[in-house]
Design a protein around this motif. Structure first.
Motif: not given
Length: 129
Positions: A37-41, A44-46, A110-112
């Protein structure tokens, strides 16, 4: 106790590559669903990519054909090969896992966040133009 430890993040120029790794320990071998997963400032985390014990993989549309998820034959290290990186790929990247099941359908997804039990501490990826 299950632990996920990521490494491999860094700062690169657009078009370059990075390889992230996640070493898993303390789990019982068998079914699994693992993901990045990734989360940018401010976002939301994706989900970025996932893989399970049946070899099924899925990718977010934004990274398909550029990123590749894999797991080594010893099934201890999850890898994300990231090619042709873009500034929009800048984020904190997290390894996630569930060791009680394979990934669930629909398999194109991918899923949550709530689908995964275990999380790593994250590794930063910064891509400049």
């Amino acid at each position: 106790q299950v632990q996920l430890v990521e490494s491999g993040g860094g700062s690169v120029q657009a078009g370059e590559s990075l390889r992230l790794s996640c070493v898993a320990s303390g789990y019982t071998a068998g079914r699994f669903c693992m993901a990045w997963f990734r989360q940018a400032p401010g976002k939301e985390r994706e989900g970025v990519a996932s893989i399970d014990n049946n070899g099924r993989t899925s990718y977010a549309d934004s990274v398909r054909l550029r990123f590749t998820i894999s797991r080594d034959s010893a099934k201890t290290t999850l890898t994300l090969q990231m090619n042709s990186l873009e500034p929009d790929d800048t984020a904190m990247y997290y390894c996630a896992a569930d060791f009680a099941r394979s990934c669930v359908p629909p398999y194109w997804r991918v899923g949550s966040v709530g689908d995964f039990t275990y999380w790593g501490q994250g590794t930063q990826v910064t891509v400049s133009s």
